[in-house]
Scaffold this active site. Structure first.
Site, mmCIF file in Angstrom:
data_model
loop_
_atom_site.group_PDB
_atom_site.id
_atom_site.type_symbol
_atom_site.label_atom_id
_atom_site.label_comp_id
_atom_site.label_asym_id
_atom_site.label_seq_id
_atom_site.Cartn_x
_atom_site.Cartn_y
_atom_site.Cartn_z
ATOM 1 N N ASP A 107 0.835 -1.198 0.000
ATOM 2 C CA ASP A 107 0.000 0.000 0.000
ATOM 3 C C ASP A 107 0.872 1.252 0.000
ATOM 4 O O ASP A 107 1.154 1.834 1.051
ATOM 5 C CB ASP A 107 -0.978 0.024 1.179
ATOM 6 C CG ASP A 107 -2.031 -1.069 1.086
ATOM 7 O OD1 ASP A 107 -2.077 -1.758 0.056
ATOM 8 O OD2 ASP A 107 -2.798 -1.221 2.051
ATOM 9 N N ASN A 158 -2.967 -4.677 -1.846
ATOM 10 C CA ASN A 158 -4.136 -4.639 -2.723
ATOM 11 C C ASN A 158 -4.288 -3.293 -3.428
ATOM 12 O O ASN A 158 -4.847 -3.206 -4.525
ATOM 13 C CB ASN A 158 -5.407 -4.964 -1.943
ATOM 14 C CG ASN A 158 -5.726 -3.926 -0.885
ATOM 15 O OD1 ASN A 158 -4.925 -3.675 0.012
ATOM 16 N ND2 ASN A 158 -6.901 -3.320 -0.971
ATOM 17 N N HIS A 176 -8.692 -9.598 3.819
ATOM 18 C CA HIS A 176 -9.028 -9.444 5.214
ATOM 19 C C HIS A 176 -9.055 -10.765 5.984
ATOM 20 O O HIS A 176 -8.713 -11.814 5.465
ATOM 21 C CB HIS A 176 -10.387 -8.735 5.318
ATOM 22 C CG HIS A 176 -10.377 -7.365 4.722
ATOM 23 N ND1 HIS A 176 -10.618 -7.122 3.408
ATOM 24 C CD2 HIS A 176 -10.121 -6.164 5.272
ATOM 25 C CE1 HIS A 176 -10.545 -5.832 3.156
ATOM 26 N NE2 HIS A 176 -10.244 -5.229 4.278
ATOM 27 N N HIS A 220 -1.679 -4.865 4.941
ATOM 28 C CA HIS A 220 -3.058 -4.739 4.490
ATOM 29 C C HIS A 220 -4.004 -4.183 5.540
ATOM 30 O O HIS A 220 -4.643 -3.175 5.326
ATOM 31 C CB HIS A 220 -3.607 -6.055 3.938
ATOM 32 C CG HIS A 220 -4.965 -5.886 3.340
ATOM 33 N ND1 HIS A 220 -5.171 -5.124 2.218
ATOM 34 C CD2 HIS A 220 -6.184 -6.327 3.722
ATOM 35 C CE1 HIS A 220 -6.467 -5.116 1.930
ATOM 36 N NE2 HIS A 220 -7.096 -5.828 2.831
ATOM 37 N N VAL A 221 -4.135 -4.860 6.670
ATOM 38 C CA VAL A 221 -5.021 -4.348 7.714
ATOM 39 C C VAL A 221 -4.339 -3.152 8.376
ATOM 40 O O VAL A 221 -3.212 -3.263 8.857
ATOM 41 C CB VAL A 221 -5.339 -5.435 8.757
ATOM 42 C CG1 VAL A 221 -6.202 -4.857 9.879
ATOM 43 C CG2 VAL A 221 -6.061 -6.594 8.092
#
Length: 402
Positions: free
Chosen positions: A179, A216, A256, A283-284
């Site tokens: 990200d 993502n 997730h 990600h999270v």
């Protein structure tokens, strides 16, 4: 028939006991910690999703070749002294289009014949504006060679994270767990955000090795825009040494909670058998560290086995908390799962100090209203060299100190 009936009854009893044991294990109070820290309300200027494009961290350096991807010389001169750049490497460049955006000339150059643990100076932009930087190569690998790894998962929070990373001391390398630019969150996947991300991160990337993992937000798959090649902007800008690991393409990403279960089933056994100590994921947008746990018996469908403490297993760290435009992920599972050692819905970065073959010190620093605060820290002992050592006691002691 009676013996067969008794045998079936015994099997049923064992099955019921296993179910009850799993249920009892799930109901045990979690020995981990959920941080009570809450971020203060942001100032109006900082409540924006992204920093404005006229922010000083996005400013273009003077000169044609400053890094605005101009056509020109791709040669990089480098050496052990700023006034003696006696080695040269010839690079190449690539360009790509994405919907209504056309990139500049993105230059790539590989420097060879580098020695371990040496500070090198390098310069580029010959014929126009020459710019000079420097970096130090990592030490020669060895079981007792110290190694510091920075861990970071274009917002005001990202700016604070990068600043705090600098203040943590020079890392030999940085692992960025996905990200990057968040271009996909802007209309038409505004790829100018990839340009500003490059200028923003230069203050670190130009001076130490970074390794990138795709998240993502790097997919940039948008059929509605006619863009059907995944990861196009990322792969043109940030090539990774995936071939060295035998991978046919640069990495992958997951989504997730529980969506990565098929991958866990495939890879967890290998991680445990190889005595992997740490697994980092992004990600999270929050921070969480697990105890050493494994779930080897669980096969997705039976649902009978819950994660159990396992000295052979890795510690799993979610560190997708460098800063994003969506805010931290504050919807945690309650009660806190038994596998969870520490968690906080905040932003920050971590540093892993590998001391020698047996010990490493790990610390996670939150962004606390402009300050860098050590919120989670623990010593790790290596499972290969110290297979029977239990480092949970050290984690418990650390928990008491917080």
């Amino acid at each position: 028939m009676a013996m067969e009936s008794r045998r079936r009854s015994s099997i049923t009893t064992i099955f019921v006991i296993l179910v009850l044991m799993a249920a009892a294990e799930a109901m045990k109070p979690c020995p981990g910690t959920t941080s009570g820290y809450r971020r203060k309300k942001k100032k109006a200027a900082e409540a924006m999703e992204d920093m404005p494009l006229d922010a000083d961290v996005f400013a273009e350096p003077p000169g044609r070749n400053a890094p605005q991807q101009e056509a020109g010389n791709s040669t990089v001169m480098y050496g052990k002294a700023m006034d003696k750049l006696d080695m040269a490497a010839e690079g190449n460049h690539t360009r790509h289009k994405y919907y209504n955006y056309t990139s500049g000339h993105i230059h790539h150059c590989t420097l060879v014949n580098l020695e371990y643990g040496v500070k090198y100076y390098y310069a580029m932009g010959f014929g126009y504006t020459v710019r000079t930087f420097w970096f130090t190569t990592p030490p020669k690998p060895g079981p007792d060679v110290p190694f510091r790894l920075g861990l970071i998962g274009q917002t005001f929070d990202s700016n604070a994270t990068l600043t705090h990373h600098h203040s943590s001391g020079a890392a030999a390398a940085v692992l960025f767990v996905g990200d990057l630019s968040y271009a996909d969150k802007h209309p038409f996947h505004d790829n100018t955000r990839w340009d500003t991300w490059g200028r923003f991160s230069e203050r670190s990337v130009a001076y130490q090795p970074w390794i990138w993992v795709a998240g993502n937000h790097e997919i940039d798959y948008a059929p509605e825009l006619g863009e059907t090649t995944p990861f196009k902007p990322f792969t043109h800008r940030y090539p990774t040494p995936h071939l060295a690991s035998g991978s046919p393409e640069p990495y992958c990403n997951n989504f997730h909670y529980m969506e990565g279960e098929p991958m866990r089933v495939e890879f967890e056994r290998m991680a445990v058998d190889a005595r992997v100590d740490l697994v980092f994921s992004g990600h999270v947008h929050a921070y969480e560290r697990s105890f050493r746990v494994s779930n080897l018996r669980y096969n997705i469908t039976d649902g009978l086995c819950t994660p159990v403490r396992d000295r052979r297993a890795p510690v799993y760290v979610t560190i997708g908390d460098g800063g994003n435009i969506e805010g931290p992920a504050d919807e945690m599972t309650w009660p806190q799962p038994a596998y969870s050692a520490f968690r906080e819905d905040s932003f920050g970065h971590a540093v892993l100090d590998i001391k020698n073959r047996t010990h490493a010190y790990y610390a996670w620093y939150r962004n606390d209203d402009g300050e860098k605060v050590a919120a989670d820290a623990v010593w790790f002992t290596n499972r290969y060299h110290m297979p029977n050592h239990d480092d949970s006691a050290a984690a418990a002691g650390n928990k008491k100190r917080r």
